[in-house]
Design an enzyme around this catalytic site. Structure first.
Site, PDB file in Angstrom:
ATOM      1  N   THR A  48       0.841  -1.202   0.000  1.00 40.84           N
ATOM      2  CA  THR A  48       0.000   0.000   0.000  1.00 40.84           C
ATOM      3  C   THR A  48       0.879   1.255   0.000  1.00 40.84           C
ATOM      4  O   THR A  48       1.948   1.242   0.604  1.00 40.84           O
ATOM      5  CB  THR A  48      -0.909  -0.008   1.244  1.00 40.84           C
ATOM      6  OG1 THR A  48      -1.788  -1.141   1.156  1.00 40.84           O
ATOM      7  CG2 THR A  48      -1.747   1.262   1.334  1.00 40.84           C
ATOM      8  N   GLY A  49       0.419   2.279  -0.678  1.00 38.30           N
ATOM      9  CA  GLY A  49       1.152   3.546  -0.726  1.00 38.30           C
ATOM     10  C   GLY A  49       1.413   3.929  -2.176  1.00 38.30           C
ATOM     11  O   GLY A  49       1.115   3.174  -3.104  1.00 38.30           O
ATOM     12  N   ASP A  85       6.229  -4.101  -1.003  1.00 39.37           N
ATOM     13  CA  ASP A  85       5.562  -3.013  -0.299  1.00 39.37           C
ATOM     14  C   ASP A  85       6.509  -1.832  -0.128  1.00 39.37           C
ATOM     15  O   ASP A  85       7.723  -1.977  -0.285  1.00 39.37           O
ATOM     16  CB  ASP A  85       5.090  -3.513   1.089  1.00 39.37           C
ATOM     17  CG  ASP A  85       3.985  -2.647   1.677  1.00 39.37           C
ATOM     18  OD1 ASP A  85       3.397  -3.054   2.687  1.00 39.37           O
ATOM     19  OD2 ASP A  85       3.711  -1.562   1.101  1.00 39.37           O
ATOM     20  N   LYS A  93       6.881   1.842   8.875  1.00 36.78           N
ATOM     21  CA  LYS A  93       5.792   1.819   7.903  1.00 36.78           C
ATOM     22  C   LYS A  93       4.527   2.305   8.585  1.00 36.78           C
ATOM     23  O   LYS A  93       4.478   2.403   9.805  1.00 36.78           O
ATOM     24  CB  LYS A  93       5.590   0.394   7.376  1.00 36.78           C
ATOM     25  CG  LYS A  93       6.606   0.016   6.302  1.00 36.78           C
ATOM     26  CD  LYS A  93       6.431  -1.403   5.808  1.00 36.78           C
ATOM     27  CE  LYS A  93       5.075  -1.620   5.164  1.00 36.78           C
ATOM     28  NZ  LYS A  93       4.742  -0.612   4.119  1.00 36.78           N
ATOM     29  N   GLY A  94       3.506   2.592   7.765  1.00 39.66           N
ATOM     30  CA  GLY A  94       2.231   3.003   8.340  1.00 39.66           C
ATOM     31  C   GLY A  94       1.830   4.413   7.981  1.00 39.66           C
ATOM     32  O   GLY A  94       0.787   4.896   8.385  1.00 39.66           O
ATOM     33  N   GLY A 101       0.643   5.334   5.380  1.00 39.98           N
ATOM     34  CA  GLY A 101      -0.638   5.241   4.679  1.00 39.98           C
ATOM     35  C   GLY A 101      -1.729   4.604   5.525  1.00 39.98           C
ATOM     36  O   GLY A 101      -2.839   4.362   5.046  1.00 39.98           O
ATOM     37  N   GLU A 121      -0.479  -4.819   6.407  1.00 37.97           N
ATOM     38  CA  GLU A 121       0.840  -4.927   5.755  1.00 37.97           C
ATOM     39  C   GLU A 121       1.748  -5.853   6.543  1.00 37.97           C
ATOM     40  O   GLU A 121       2.452  -6.698   5.986  1.00 37.97           O
ATOM     41  CB  GLU A 121       1.492  -3.548   5.630  1.00 37.97           C
ATOM     42  CG  GLU A 121       0.849  -2.642   4.612  1.00 37.97           C
ATOM     43  CD  GLU A 121       1.451  -1.246   4.617  1.00 37.97           C
ATOM     44  OE1 GLU A 121       1.861  -0.771   5.702  1.00 37.97           O
ATOM     45  OE2 GLU A 121       1.521  -0.637   3.538  1.00 37.97           O
TER      46      GLU A 121
HETATM   47  O1  DER Z   1       1.755   3.068   4.789  1.00 37.25           O
HETATM   48  C1  DER Z   1       2.717   2.407   4.399  1.00 37.25           C
HETATM   49  O2  DER Z   1       3.335   1.570   5.097  1.00 37.25           O
HETATM   50  C2  DER Z   1       3.255   2.697   3.018  1.00 37.25           C
HETATM   51  O3  DER Z   1       3.847   1.553   2.456  1.00 37.25           O
HETATM   52  C3  DER Z   1       4.286   3.786   3.182  1.00 37.25           C
HETATM   53  O4  DER Z   1       5.147   3.376   4.144  1.00 37.25           O
HETATM   54  C4  DER Z   1       5.043   4.103   1.907  1.00 37.25           C
HETATM   55  O5  DER Z   1       4.232   4.933   1.179  1.00 37.25           O
HETATM   56  P1  DER Z   1       4.815   5.745  -0.061  1.00 37.25           P
HETATM   57  O6  DER Z   1       5.345   4.703  -1.030  1.00 37.25           O
HETATM   58  O7  DER Z   1       3.604   6.478  -0.573  1.00 37.25           O
HETATM   59  O8  DER Z   1       5.897   6.657   0.445  1.00 37.25           O
END
Ligand code: DER
Length: 231
Positions: free
Chosen positions: A28-29, A83, A96-97, A99, A105
């Site tokens: 995600t992200g 990821d 992480k987190g 998003g 995740e």
């Molecule tokens: O929320 C998450 O863990 C996402 O993977 C984040 O860590 C990375 O988001 P980005 O690729 O938009 O910088």
């Protein structure tokens, strides 16, 4: 700083780790978004993979692009998760987190034989802490849990203000799992392992954004171009 072409390059490089027939955790992200997009192109060309999304928004994106999806109940062990990350250190410990998807995740990453992180150069740090640490908490007893998080951090030598993550209208942000997030400005985080173990011992803490021992490699994009940093 992060730029879209760099995110796309590291996402594209991750495809080299994807083989026909693989079961994949889909991250995600904004960087993982490029990976899902590029993976869908390969699926259209005949690549046979099944994906387990790490968030509702990744599920929606993957579904709209025609990637075959499953759940961890269908496939409890995955071949590979790709990821993003908000930060990674030399030991490939991650924050992480950003998003808000850290719980799913981490569940998906820990169900995978390997986790490849795709992160542009802006995520590379000598020590974790510059990016606030997301801590996912249950709504019940929030004030009590918040105090316990502060005390745990202090015990691990991490200090700084915590803030309840809010949406654009000022309402508390709610995760896919129905929980809240405290963004903890612990800068630096001198002892991630100790902080991680103290946080998970707090009953109201559901999960935290320290990913330790999960990333097999990080694909990043520095001055020397694309670099695969192995653990
Ligand atoms: O929320 C998450 O863990 C996402 O993977 C984040 O860590 C990375 O988001 P980005 O690729 O938009 O910088």
């Amino acid at each position: 700083q992060s730029d879209e072409s760099s995110k796309r390059r590291v996402a594209a490089r991750a495809l080299a780790f994807v083989e026909d027939g693989m079961t994949l955790g889909l991250g995600t992200g904004s960087t993982a978004k490029y990976f899902v997009e590029l993976l869908a192109e390969r699926v259209r060309d005949g690549l046979d993979v099944v994906g387990v999304p790490t968030s509702e928004r990744t599920r929606a994106q993957a579904e709209s692009l025609g990637i075959r999806l499953a759940t961890l109940d269908d496939i409890p062990e995955l071949d590979l998760t790709v990821d993003g990350a908000d930060a990674f250190d030399p030991a490939l410990r991650l924050v992480k987190g950003g998003g808000g998807a850290l719980l799913r995740e981490k569940i998906v990453a820990s169900a995978s034989a390997r986790m490849i992180v795709i992160a542009d150069a802006s995520k590379r740090v000598a020590q974790l802490g510059r990016f606030p640490l997301p801590v996912e908490v249950n709504v019940f007893g929030l004030a009590s849990t918040t105090r316990k998080v502060e005390r745990a951090a202090a015990e691990a030598g991490a200090h700084g203000p915590l803030a309840l993550r809010r949406g654009p209208g000022g309402e508390p942000f709610v995760t896919d799992g129905g929980h809240l997030i405290l963004d903890c400005r612990f800068d630096p985080i001198p002892d991630p392992e100790t902080l991680a173990s103290l946080l998970v011992a707090i009953p109201g803490v559901v999960e935290h954004g320290l990913f330790i021992g999960l990333a097999s490699a990080v694909i990043t994009d520095g001055a020397a171009g694309i670099e695969v940093v192995e653990r």
